[in-house]
Design a protein around this motif. Sequence first.
Motif, PDB file in Angstrom:
ATOM      1  N   ASP A 119     -23.060  13.248  32.182  1.00 19.69           N
ATOM      2  CA  ASP A 119     -23.379  11.815  32.234  1.00 19.69           C
ATOM      3  C   ASP A 119     -24.373  11.381  31.166  1.00 19.69           C
ATOM      4  O   ASP A 119     -24.650  10.180  31.037  1.00 19.69           O
ATOM      5  N   GLU A 120     -24.891  12.327  30.406  1.00 19.63           N
ATOM      6  CA  GLU A 120     -25.898  11.980  29.404  1.00 19.63           C
ATOM      7  C   GLU A 120     -25.349  10.974  28.392  1.00 19.63           C
ATOM      8  O   GLU A 120     -26.044  10.036  27.988  1.00 19.63           O
ATOM      9  N   VAL A 121     -24.098  11.150  27.981  1.00 23.58           N
ATOM     10  CA  VAL A 121     -23.490  10.241  27.003  1.00 23.58           C
ATOM     11  C   VAL A 121     -23.479   8.814  27.540  1.00 23.58           C
ATOM     12  O   VAL A 121     -23.770   7.856  26.815  1.00 23.58           O
ATOM     13  N   VAL A 122     -23.156   8.668  28.820  1.00 28.97           N
ATOM     14  CA  VAL A 122     -23.096   7.342  29.446  1.00 28.97           C
ATOM     15  C   VAL A 122     -24.467   6.673  29.433  1.00 28.97           C
ATOM     16  O   VAL A 122     -24.609   5.498  29.045  1.00 28.97           O
ATOM     17  N   TYR A 123     -25.498   7.424  29.837  1.00 28.20           N
ATOM     18  CA  TYR A 123     -26.826   6.845  29.944  1.00 28.20           C
ATOM     19  C   TYR A 123     -27.435   6.549  28.577  1.00 28.20           C
ATOM     20  O   TYR A 123     -28.133   5.534  28.409  1.00 28.20           O
ATOM     21  N   ARG A 124     -27.191   7.405  27.617  1.00 25.67           N
ATOM     22  CA  ARG A 124     -27.741   7.147  26.272  1.00 25.67           C
ATOM     23  C   ARG A 124     -27.093   5.899  25.670  1.00 25.67           C
ATOM     24  O   ARG A 124     -27.767   5.092  25.020  1.00 25.67           O
ATOM     25  N   LYS A 125     -25.804   5.752  25.849  1.00 27.57           N
ATOM     26  CA  LYS A 125     -25.115   4.565  25.324  1.00 27.57           C
ATOM     27  C   LYS A 125     -25.668   3.298  25.967  1.00 27.57           C
ATOM     28  O   LYS A 125     -26.009   2.324  25.269  1.00 27.57           O
ATOM     29  N   ALA A 126     -25.782   3.299  27.306  1.00 31.52           N
ATOM     30  CA  ALA A 126     -26.293   2.121  28.012  1.00 31.52           C
ATOM     31  C   ALA A 126     -27.749   1.847  27.665  1.00 31.52           C
ATOM     32  O   ALA A 126     -28.166   0.681  27.563  1.00 31.52           O
ATOM     33  N   SER A 127     -28.534   2.909  27.477  1.00 33.90           N
ATOM     34  CA  SER A 127     -29.954   2.719  27.160  1.00 33.90           C
ATOM     35  C   SER A 127     -30.137   2.048  25.803  1.00 33.90           C
ATOM     36  O   SER A 127     -31.002   1.178  25.645  1.00 33.90           O
ATOM     37  N   LEU A 128     -29.305   2.422  24.834  1.00 35.92           N
ATOM     38  CA  LEU A 128     -29.391   1.778  23.520  1.00 35.92           C
ATOM     39  C   LEU A 128     -28.947   0.320  23.599  1.00 35.92           C
ATOM     40  O   LEU A 128     -29.536  -0.547  22.950  1.00 35.92           O
ATOM     41  N   GLU A 129     -27.928   0.075  24.402  1.00 36.37           N
ATOM     42  CA  GLU A 129     -27.485  -1.317  24.583  1.00 36.37           C
ATOM     43  C   GLU A 129     -28.610  -2.166  25.160  1.00 36.37           C
ATOM     44  O   GLU A 129     -28.865  -3.288  24.692  1.00 36.37           O
ATOM     45  N   GLN A 130     -29.301  -1.637  26.160  1.00 33.32           N
ATOM     46  CA  GLN A 130     -30.389  -2.397  26.779  1.00 33.32           C
ATOM     47  C   GLN A 130     -31.518  -2.659  25.792  1.00 33.32           C
ATOM     48  O   GLN A 130     -32.068  -3.767  25.739  1.00 33.32           O
ATOM     49  N   VAL A 131     -31.882  -1.650  25.014  1.00 32.30           N
ATOM     50  CA  VAL A 131     -32.962  -1.810  24.044  1.00 32.30           C
ATOM     51  C   VAL A 131     -32.579  -2.827  22.970  1.00 32.30           C
ATOM     52  O   VAL A 131     -33.425  -3.571  22.462  1.00 32.30           O
ATOM     53  N   TRP A 132     -31.284  -2.894  22.662  1.00 30.23           N
ATOM     54  CA  TRP A 132     -30.812  -3.864  21.654  1.00 30.23           C
ATOM     55  C   TRP A 132     -30.685  -5.275  22.219  1.00 30.23           C
ATOM     56  O   TRP A 132     -30.324  -6.200  21.503  1.00 30.23           O
ATOM     57  N   GLY A 133     -30.963  -5.463  23.512  1.00 33.29           N
ATOM     58  CA  GLY A 133     -30.988  -6.799  24.081  1.00 33.29           C
ATOM     59  C   GLY A 133     -29.867  -7.142  25.032  1.00 33.29           C
ATOM     60  O   GLY A 133     -29.828  -8.263  25.561  1.00 33.29           O
ATOM     61  N   VAL A 134     -28.942  -6.216  25.262  1.00 31.46           N
ATOM     62  CA  VAL A 134     -27.859  -6.481  26.206  1.00 31.46           C
ATOM     63  C   VAL A 134     -28.436  -6.483  27.621  1.00 31.46           C
ATOM     64  O   VAL A 134     -29.148  -5.548  28.001  1.00 31.46           O
ATOM     65  N   PRO A 135     -28.166  -7.515  28.426  1.00 33.25           N
ATOM     66  CA  PRO A 135     -28.634  -7.488  29.816  1.00 33.25           C
ATOM     67  C   PRO A 135     -28.085  -6.265  30.543  1.00 33.25           C
ATOM     68  O   PRO A 135     -26.896  -5.941  30.388  1.00 33.25           O
ATOM     69  N   PRO A 136     -28.899  -5.549  31.299  1.00 29.00           N
ATOM     70  CA  PRO A 136     -28.419  -4.352  31.996  1.00 29.00           C
ATOM     71  C   PRO A 136     -27.166  -4.589  32.829  1.00 29.00           C
ATOM     72  O   PRO A 136     -26.297  -3.721  32.920  1.00 29.00           O
ATOM     73  N   ALA A 137     -27.046  -5.786  33.432  1.00 30.90           N
ATOM     74  CA  ALA A 137     -25.874  -6.096  34.252  1.00 30.90           C
ATOM     75  C   ALA A 137     -24.594  -6.119  33.430  1.00 30.90           C
ATOM     76  O   ALA A 137     -23.502  -5.937  33.976  1.00 30.90           O
ATOM     77  N   LEU A 138     -24.703  -6.353  32.108  1.00 32.04           N
ATOM     78  CA  LEU A 138     -23.532  -6.438  31.240  1.00 32.04           C
ATOM     79  C   LEU A 138     -23.392  -5.210  30.348  1.00 32.04           C
ATOM     80  O   LEU A 138     -22.539  -5.191  29.452  1.00 32.04           O
ATOM     81  N   SER A 139     -24.211  -4.195  30.590  1.00 34.53           N
ATOM     82  CA  SER A 139     -24.139  -2.974  29.790  1.00 34.53           C
ATOM     83  C   SER A 139     -22.982  -2.107  30.259  1.00 34.53           C
ATOM     84  O   SER A 139     -22.266  -2.443  31.205  1.00 34.53           O
ATOM     85  N   SER A 140     -22.812  -0.976  29.624  1.00 39.26           N
ATOM     86  CA  SER A 140     -21.716  -0.059  29.980  1.00 39.26           C
ATOM     87  C   SER A 140     -22.033   0.768  31.220  1.00 39.26           C
ATOM     88  O   SER A 140     -21.194   1.542  31.669  1.00 39.26           O
ATOM     89  N   ASN A 141     -23.240   0.598  31.779  1.00 42.39           N
ATOM     90  CA  ASN A 141     -23.601   1.330  32.998  1.00 42.39           C
ATOM     91  C   ASN A 141     -24.367   0.405  33.942  1.00 42.39           C
ATOM     92  O   ASN A 141     -25.545   0.599  34.231  1.00 42.39           O
ATOM     93  N   PRO A 142     -23.685  -0.628  34.482  1.00 38.94           N
ATOM     94  CA  PRO A 142     -24.382  -1.587  35.335  1.00 38.94           C
ATOM     95  C   PRO A 142     -24.603  -1.098  36.755  1.00 38.94           C
ATOM     96  O   PRO A 142     -25.341  -1.729  37.513  1.00 38.94           O
ATOM     97  N   GLU A 143     -23.966   0.011  37.131  1.00 43.19           N
ATOM     98  CA  GLU A 143     -24.072   0.461  38.525  1.00 43.19           C
ATOM     99  C   GLU A 143     -25.394   1.146  38.831  1.00 43.19           C
ATOM    100  O   GLU A 143     -25.725   1.374  40.003  1.00 43.19           O
ATOM    101  N   HIS A 144     -26.164   1.505  37.800  1.00 41.83           N
ATOM    102  CA  HIS A 144     -27.478   2.099  38.008  1.00 41.83           C
ATOM    103  C   HIS A 144     -28.567   1.164  37.499  1.00 41.83           C
ATOM    104  O   HIS A 144     -28.357   0.433  36.524  1.00 41.83           O
ATOM    105  N   PRO A 145     -29.743   1.181  38.132  1.00 39.25           N
ATOM    106  CA  PRO A 145     -30.847   0.292  37.709  1.00 39.25           C
ATOM    107  C   PRO A 145     -31.282   0.581  36.275  1.00 39.25           C
ATOM    108  O   PRO A 145     -30.996   1.657  35.725  1.00 39.25           O
TER     109      PRO A 145
END
Length: 357
Positions: free
Chosen positions: A37-63
């Motif tokens: 699952d590391e690939v999933v979380y790293r991708k979503a974490s970069l999206e969040q840091v770049w300004g994507v709302p967590p709810a619209l990221s590639s991993n919205p099911e986790h906080p």
Amino acid sequence: MSKIVNIFYISQRILVLVLAILVFLFSANVSILQYGDEVVYRKASLEQVWGVPPALSSNPEHPPFAKYLIGLWGFSPLLAGCGTIVAVWLLARRLGLDERLVALSLATDLVFARYSMFATLEVYVALFSVLAVTAYLYRRPWLSGVLWGLAFASKFNALFPFLGFIGYLALRNRRSVLPVLVGLVLAFVATHAVDVANGVFLHHLNSYMWLVLFHGGKNPLMGWTTLFFGAPWYVYYTKFLYNGTEVVTSISRPGEYLVMERRLQISVAPWMGHVAWRTALFEGIYMLLKNGVSLVPLVSMASLLVASSGWFYWYFVVAVPFIHLLTRKIYVALQLLFMLLLILGSLQIYTFSILLS
């Protein structure tokens, strides 16, 4: 003379803490456990840091909170693991336990150490949960609540140690329940500030509900076999027909399985994780019978309920700091022996397969 003795006493304990951190860093490289699952979380974490709302990221099911930290610095999980060693040292000291033994016991936990090397969310839950209990013991219930909020905002399996903690408060210190809960809610909502600002917070809550339903459909017994035996037991299909063929052609074409053969896969690896895992339930019951209702056994035993989430090793990372509050010298000695045998190539996961039908 007394000052010299005190300095020596403090230096000795700090030296053991540093040693525990070094052992932890060594333990992280002993096991060969992997983490998909590391690939999933790293991708979503970069999206969040770049300004994507967590709810619209590639991993919205986790906080989002742990993923923000991962996105800001890729090595932060390892730092969180080291921080948890320090935090459990402080917690054990405040509880009147042998903080050196507890810290060393956690440092030799192969699952905790190994998964601190990956972008796991559980290691942040472990860190903030331990800090939350420690803050409460220092008479800071509001801070404790905020830290619990950060734990929940990292991953929802913070629920398991929290159940033991809030249960203790309900029995022993009801005045602290309200500030803890208020601090938790405020901190949790604050970590979703980007979602709130973009009007997608409720959408995110719907994603969380999906996750609850998903985990609710799992076999709760699978994780308990991992806890007690070190490796999972599960039933799998070795021969089956899917829509009349032996190949599952597409998930988009739901059909029927005709199972022709089932096997029970039994794996045993008592060295995986830590010896303290195998005894935590019994140690907790013994402490309750001996001392009555107290914080350590309630939080430790409630943490074990994480086993109901599934057999994946990394799920247990949220529980292990509290499990090691119940450790003994013999458990640490045995785990060090297992680590030595593992380095020498003398240990493996022993697997047996039993035909059911």
